[in-house]
Design a protein around this motif. Sequence first.
Motif, PDB file in Angstrom:
ATOM      1  N   LEU A 202     -15.878  36.726 -42.919  1.00  0.00           N
ATOM      2  CA  LEU A 202     -16.541  36.742 -44.380  1.00  0.00           C
ATOM      3  C   LEU A 202     -15.776  37.561 -45.273  1.00  0.00           C
ATOM      4  CD1 LEU A 202     -20.008  37.588 -43.017  1.00  0.00           C
ATOM      5  CD2 LEU A 202     -19.060  35.329 -43.789  1.00  0.00           C
ATOM      6  N   GLY A 203     -15.638  37.077 -46.379  1.00  0.00           N
ATOM      7  CA  GLY A 203     -14.804  37.662 -47.680  1.00  0.00           C
ATOM      8  C   GLY A 203     -14.815  36.625 -49.077  1.00  0.00           C
ATOM      9  N   GLY A 204     -14.146  37.200 -50.006  1.00  0.00           N
ATOM     10  CA  GLY A 204     -14.331  36.299 -50.969  1.00  0.00           C
ATOM     11  C   GLY A 204     -13.196  35.097 -51.144  1.00  0.00           C
ATOM     12  N   LYS A 205     -12.989  34.498 -52.275  1.00  0.00           N
ATOM     13  CA  LYS A 205     -11.769  33.538 -52.359  1.00  0.00           C
ATOM     14  C   LYS A 205     -10.494  34.004 -52.190  1.00  0.00           C
ATOM     15  CE  LYS A 205     -14.658  30.436 -55.254  1.00  0.00           C
ATOM     16  NZ  LYS A 205     -14.758  29.813 -56.692  1.00  0.00           N
ATOM     17  N   GLU A 206     -10.357  35.503 -52.662  1.00  0.00           N
ATOM     18  CA  GLU A 206      -9.140  36.075 -52.470  1.00  0.00           C
ATOM     19  C   GLU A 206      -8.717  36.181 -51.127  1.00  0.00           C
ATOM     20  OE1 GLU A 206     -12.208  39.265 -52.735  1.00  0.00           O
ATOM     21  OE2 GLU A 206     -11.896  37.099 -53.649  1.00  0.00           O
ATOM     22  N   GLY A 211      -7.850  34.377 -44.119  1.00  0.00           N
ATOM     23  CA  GLY A 211      -8.790  34.114 -42.752  1.00  0.00           C
ATOM     24  C   GLY A 211      -8.146  32.886 -42.174  1.00  0.00           C
ATOM     25  N   GLU A 212      -7.380  31.850 -43.003  1.00  0.00           N
ATOM     26  CA  GLU A 212      -6.771  30.705 -42.505  1.00  0.00           C
ATOM     27  C   GLU A 212      -5.711  31.188 -41.617  1.00  0.00           C
ATOM     28  OE1 GLU A 212      -7.255  27.109 -43.568  1.00  0.00           O
ATOM     29  OE2 GLU A 212      -9.077  28.496 -43.239  1.00  0.00           O
ATOM     30  N   GLU A 213      -4.884  32.056 -41.936  1.00  0.00           N
ATOM     31  CA  GLU A 213      -3.674  32.677 -40.993  1.00  0.00           C
ATOM     32  C   GLU A 213      -4.478  33.046 -39.443  1.00  0.00           C
ATOM     33  OE1 GLU A 213      -0.788  35.108 -42.131  1.00  0.00           O
ATOM     34  OE2 GLU A 213      -1.187  34.868 -44.319  1.00  0.00           O
ATOM     35  N   ILE A 214      -5.509  33.677 -39.783  1.00  0.00           N
ATOM     36  CA  ILE A 214      -6.146  34.174 -38.638  1.00  0.00           C
ATOM     37  C   ILE A 214      -6.651  32.911 -37.773  1.00  0.00           C
ATOM     38  CG2 ILE A 214      -8.179  35.715 -37.744  1.00  0.00           C
ATOM     39  CD1 ILE A 214      -7.770  37.183 -40.201  1.00  0.00           C
ATOM     40  N   ALA A 215      -7.134  31.891 -38.478  1.00  0.00           N
ATOM     41  CA  ALA A 215      -7.647  30.890 -37.812  1.00  0.00           C
ATOM     42  C   ALA A 215      -6.694  30.069 -37.183  1.00  0.00           C
ATOM     43  CB  ALA A 215      -8.472  30.253 -38.573  1.00  0.00           C
ATOM     44  N   LYS A 216      -5.392  29.987 -37.576  1.00  0.00           N
ATOM     45  CA  LYS A 216      -4.373  29.007 -37.333  1.00  0.00           C
ATOM     46  C   LYS A 216      -3.946  29.835 -35.970  1.00  0.00           C
ATOM     47  CE  LYS A 216       0.160  27.324 -38.563  1.00  0.00           C
ATOM     48  NZ  LYS A 216       1.210  27.140 -39.523  1.00  0.00           N
ATOM     49  N   ALA A 217      -3.793  31.337 -35.983  1.00  0.00           N
ATOM     50  CA  ALA A 217      -3.097  32.085 -35.030  1.00  0.00           C
ATOM     51  C   ALA A 217      -4.183  31.953 -33.690  1.00  0.00           C
ATOM     52  CB  ALA A 217      -3.092  33.456 -35.489  1.00  0.00           C
ATOM     53  N   LEU A 218      -5.445  31.979 -33.869  1.00  0.00           N
ATOM     54  CA  LEU A 218      -6.395  31.979 -32.704  1.00  0.00           C
ATOM     55  C   LEU A 218      -7.163  30.907 -32.359  1.00  0.00           C
ATOM     56  CD1 LEU A 218      -7.836  35.552 -33.470  1.00  0.00           C
ATOM     57  CD2 LEU A 218      -6.083  34.860 -31.918  1.00  0.00           C
ATOM     58  N   GLY A 219      -7.244  29.650 -33.330  1.00  0.00           N
ATOM     59  CA  GLY A 219      -7.944  28.571 -33.090  1.00  0.00           C
ATOM     60  C   GLY A 219      -9.171  28.616 -33.524  1.00  0.00           C
ATOM     61  N   ASP A 220      -9.963  27.473 -33.801  1.00  0.00           N
ATOM     62  CA  ASP A 220     -11.134  27.101 -34.339  1.00  0.00           C
ATOM     63  C   ASP A 220     -12.455  27.656 -33.160  1.00  0.00           C
ATOM     64  OD1 ASP A 220     -10.950  25.021 -32.925  1.00  0.00           O
ATOM     65  OD2 ASP A 220     -11.128  23.756 -34.968  1.00  0.00           O
ATOM     66  N   GLN A 221     -12.050  27.443 -31.861  1.00  0.00           N
ATOM     67  CA  GLN A 221     -12.873  28.065 -31.012  1.00  0.00           C
ATOM     68  C   GLN A 221     -13.422  29.234 -31.040  1.00  0.00           C
ATOM     69  OE1 GLN A 221     -14.546  25.530 -28.422  1.00  0.00           O
ATOM     70  NE2 GLN A 221     -13.486  24.171 -30.075  1.00  0.00           N
ATOM     71  N   LEU A 222     -12.660  30.111 -31.586  1.00  0.00           N
ATOM     72  CA  LEU A 222     -12.722  31.299 -31.766  1.00  0.00           C
ATOM     73  C   LEU A 222     -13.043  32.026 -33.100  1.00  0.00           C
ATOM     74  CD1 LEU A 222     -12.647  34.220 -29.893  1.00  0.00           C
ATOM     75  CD2 LEU A 222     -10.260  34.562 -30.778  1.00  0.00           C
ATOM     76  N   ILE A 223     -12.293  31.464 -34.369  1.00  0.00           N
ATOM     77  CA  ILE A 223     -12.601  31.602 -35.611  1.00  0.00           C
ATOM     78  C   ILE A 223     -13.080  30.538 -36.434  1.00  0.00           C
ATOM     79  CG2 ILE A 223     -11.134  32.484 -37.468  1.00  0.00           C
ATOM     80  CD1 ILE A 223     -11.283  34.372 -35.389  1.00  0.00           C
ATOM     81  N   PHE A 224     -13.910  31.117 -37.072  1.00  0.00           N
ATOM     82  CA  PHE A 224     -14.659  30.331 -38.140  1.00  0.00           C
ATOM     83  C   PHE A 224     -14.292  30.967 -39.600  1.00  0.00           C
ATOM     84  CE2 PHE A 224     -18.251  29.036 -41.228  1.00  0.00           C
ATOM     85  CZ  PHE A 224     -17.714  27.848 -41.753  1.00  0.00           C
ATOM     86  N   ASN A 225     -13.605  30.260 -40.478  1.00  0.00           N
ATOM     87  CA  ASN A 225     -13.000  31.161 -41.767  1.00  0.00           C
ATOM     88  C   ASN A 225     -14.163  30.880 -42.872  1.00  0.00           C
ATOM     89  OD1 ASN A 225     -11.849  32.514 -43.944  1.00  0.00           O
ATOM     90  ND2 ASN A 225     -10.183  30.670 -44.191  1.00  0.00           N
ATOM     91  N   TYR A 230     -19.038  31.194 -49.128  1.00  0.00           N
ATOM     92  CA  TYR A 230     -20.117  31.423 -49.400  1.00  0.00           C
ATOM     93  C   TYR A 230     -20.457  32.484 -50.479  1.00  0.00           C
ATOM     94  CZ  TYR A 230     -20.640  29.739 -44.632  1.00  0.00           C
ATOM     95  OH  TYR A 230     -20.804  28.935 -43.491  1.00  0.00           O
ATOM     96  N   ASN A 231     -21.446  32.425 -51.075  1.00  0.00           N
ATOM     97  CA  ASN A 231     -21.766  33.674 -52.208  1.00  0.00           C
ATOM     98  C   ASN A 231     -22.159  34.795 -51.345  1.00  0.00           C
ATOM     99  OD1 ASN A 231     -24.399  33.605 -51.724  1.00  0.00           O
ATOM    100  ND2 ASN A 231     -24.833  32.218 -53.083  1.00  0.00           N
ATOM    101  N   PHE A 232     -22.225  35.862 -52.207  1.00  0.00           N
ATOM    102  CA  PHE A 232     -22.394  37.188 -51.246  1.00  0.00           C
ATOM    103  C   PHE A 232     -23.656  37.155 -50.550  1.00  0.00           C
ATOM    104  CE2 PHE A 232     -23.334  41.662 -50.606  1.00  0.00           C
ATOM    105  CZ  PHE A 232     -22.172  42.192 -50.320  1.00  0.00           C
ATOM    106  N   ASN A 233     -24.728  36.704 -51.166  1.00  0.00           N
ATOM    107  CA  ASN A 233     -26.001  36.745 -50.519  1.00  0.00           C
ATOM    108  C   ASN A 233     -26.088  35.890 -49.213  1.00  0.00           C
ATOM    109  OD1 ASN A 233     -27.833  38.392 -51.942  1.00  0.00           O
ATOM    110  ND2 ASN A 233     -28.295  36.714 -53.310  1.00  0.00           N
ATOM    111  N   GLN A 234     -25.093  34.566 -49.275  1.00  0.00           N
ATOM    112  CA  GLN A 234     -25.113  33.828 -47.954  1.00  0.00           C
ATOM    113  C   GLN A 234     -24.315  34.745 -46.985  1.00  0.00           C
ATOM    114  OE1 GLN A 234     -23.466  30.576 -50.258  1.00  0.00           O
ATOM    115  NE2 GLN A 234     -25.281  29.420 -50.157  1.00  0.00           N
ATOM    116  N   SER A 235     -23.230  35.251 -47.382  1.00  0.00           N
ATOM    117  CA  SER A 235     -22.495  36.186 -46.393  1.00  0.00           C
ATOM    118  C   SER A 235     -23.330  37.174 -45.748  1.00  0.00           C
ATOM    119  CB  SER A 235     -21.463  36.781 -47.011  1.00  0.00           C
ATOM    120  OG  SER A 235     -20.567  35.764 -47.518  1.00  0.00           O
TER     121      SER A 235
END
Length: 328
Positions: A202-206, A211-225, A230-235
């Motif tokens: 979870l985080g902002g657009k920045e 998040g994409e680097e983390i997802a690429k390193a660990l795979g989408d079974q473990l990481i959803f970026n 999401y806006n802050f309330n959704q986060s």
Amino acid sequence: MNKPVKFLILRFSSIGDIVLTTPVVRCLKQQYPNAEIHYFTKKKFGFLLEDNPYIDKTWLLDGSLNAMIKELRTENFDYIIDLHTNLRTLHIKLALFRRSYSFKKLNVQKWLQTQFKINYLPDIHIVDRYLETLKPLNVINDDLGLDYFIPYKDKVERDWIPQTHRKNFVAYAIGGQHTTKKLPVPRMIELCRKINFPIILLGGKEDFEAGEEIAKALGDQLIFNGCGKYNFNQSASLVEQSMIVFSHDTGLMHVASAFKKKVYSIWGNTVPAFGMYPYKTAFEVIENNNLDCRPCSKIGYKECPKKHFNCMNQLSFDFDIKELPNSK
């Protein structure tokens, strides 16, 4: 019918600080007879307050402060509760000329801590210091912790997230207002490997690229970026649904506290001794106490002043996560 007693609460930033004032709002509304609570903040933070049932009216600064003061004068407030204590709030208090109670910021003590590592800070959470402001009004801490109210339109349904994360997941708030409050991406990857459980970032657009680097390193079974999706309330809604929360020193850490989540709080150049650690919830602190340069700031920097960033680069992940059934 008794005349309402009108309070104006002042706090203009930031997300975490405003969430930390919610016990003041609740205790004042519930304990002071006929209290009518008004809250004055910046327009961009209004979403944090609009669904709070203890606030009767929100005032949002988006332009001329003097024009707002003219409107505020018509309310004839009985008291001003200043939880920010800066030049802007001083101007408001002088202009409205009402009895006020002001939060003590302890800037001198923080300066001594950051510049000379001399600790004269009281061992007390900032929420309890906020509530001390209300002592002259005989309002006390109800010990119910923080509040966070999510509007229905921002509730995230489980079937909106990947199938891999619908049963249970860990929320990791990877953002932070300043770079020195955030783990470098390689260390975030290392931490996610340590967690070894489905994680929603979870985080902002920045924070999206990290998040994409983390997802690429660990795979989408473990990481959803989820950064920037999401806006802050959704986060906050995802934090509410998570099993546990990992977070840097940022606003979502305090949201997690409001939902009584177990929080693993990660500290870089700032320290829990400033009094802003998770409040009234189970938590563990992850920090490097073996440095003579920390804390270097009460807020943060774009980069490490010493260039080594050892408060994060040498941070040990030696904690044990007992809450996760499949964690190694």
